[in-house]
Scaffold this active site. Structure first.
Site, short mmCIF file in Angstrom:
data_model
loop_
_atom_site.label_atom_id
_atom_site.label_comp_id
_atom_site.label_asym_id
_atom_site.label_seq_id
_atom_site.Cartn_x
_atom_site.Cartn_y
_atom_site.Cartn_z
N LYS A 96 0.87 -1.17 0.00
CA LYS A 96 0.00 0.00 0.00
C LYS A 96 0.90 1.22 0.00
CE LYS A 96 -3.36 2.72 2.49
NZ LYS A 96 -3.95 3.05 3.81
N GLY A 185 -11.45 7.76 5.89
CA GLY A 185 -12.62 8.59 6.13
C GLY A 185 -13.89 7.86 6.48
N ASN A 206 -9.79 1.45 9.49
CA ASN A 206 -8.90 1.36 10.64
C ASN A 206 -9.50 2.06 11.85
OD1 ASN A 206 -5.28 1.63 11.07
ND2 ASN A 206 -6.85 1.26 12.56
#
Length: 257
Positions: A96, A185, A206
């Site tokens: 990532k 978000g 997360n």
């Protein structure tokens, strides 16, 4: 079935691993979520002692795939160096890629992101770039070799959900064959369901789970929301209308005078 870089996955929920109260709580949340992929960041200063191996042992016990993350990087050089260390510690090619440009919003530096993606894809990494909903940036990331894109819903940790619905819908329509994972978000399960209803392939969560009063229960709620959202998308939801339409037909009903 979700497929990311030729790897089939049964779950459309990816989990971040930061800021959990304890390793035990993290393990409970991972199990409750039924996720098959977790992300972990590798700080430059930890590479010498291979500190990431401790986390790798936890991941190995849970039986999930690890997606190393260049979180906290602010330049191409820093991101590429961190990627090399992640491959050394964790093995594999998945990465990532984050290159942060703004300290307040944690918005990606899209110029550095594209350059870092080009370098890392050429080196054999399977890059998952954290990007914006800008279709031009998406085009350049795909041209650099990225086969998955991770557009933000809103700033990292904000919990604001999908800020730019128009932009995200346009991105989905522009790249129908590219797996798109909403990253950053998402605050509540309804945000995740909305993303899947729009046709996005998965979500990465997360803070919304790790900072919940009961992370395992919240992880279970997100798992259910993702399934519901994807099923709704596959079923073909009705389009919004400007005017009311009666759900009960009036033909044949009795008229009282």
């Amino acid at each position: 079935m979700l497929t990311l870089y030729d790897v089939p996955l049964g779950s459309r929920l990816l989990l971040g691993t930061a800021r959990y109260p304890s390793p035990a709580v993290l393990a409970e949340a991972v199990k409750a979520s039924a996720t098959e992929v977790v992300t972990v960041s590798l700080r430059r200063e930890s590479a010498g002692e291979r500190a990431g191996q401790g986390f790798w042992s936890i991941v190995r016990e849970l039986g999930v795939r690890v997606l190393p993350n260049t979180a906290g990087c602010h330049s191409v050089k820093e991101a590429v160096t961190t990627a090399h260390m992640a491959r050394e510690v964790f093995g594999g090619t998945w990465l990532k890629l984050e290159v942060i440009g703004d300290g307040d919003t944690l918005q990606p530096d899209v110029f550095a992101l594209v350059e870092a993606a080009r370098v890392l894809c050429a080196e054999g990494f399977d890059v998952f770039p954290y990007t914006t909903e800008d279709p031009t940036v998406a085009e350049r990331l795909c041209a650099a070799g990225c086969r998955v894109l991770m557009p933000w819903g809103s700033p990292i940790g904000s919990g604001r959900g999908l800020n730019n619905l128009f932009g995200l819908k346009a991105l989905r329509a522009r790249f129908p064959e590219v797996p798109l994972v909403i990253d950053a978000g998402i605050g509540v399960p309804s945000h995740a369901a909305q993303a899947l209803e729009l046709g996005f392939d998965a979500v990465l969560i997360n803070t919304a789970i790790s900072q919940a009063a009961d992370p395992a229960r919240m992880a279970r709620a997100f798992a259910q929301a993702v399934v519901a959202g994807w099923e709704a998308h596959q079923a073909g939801p009705m389009e919004p209308r400007e005017m009311a339409v009666p759900s009960t037909p009036i033909v044949g009903t009795a008229l009282l005078r």
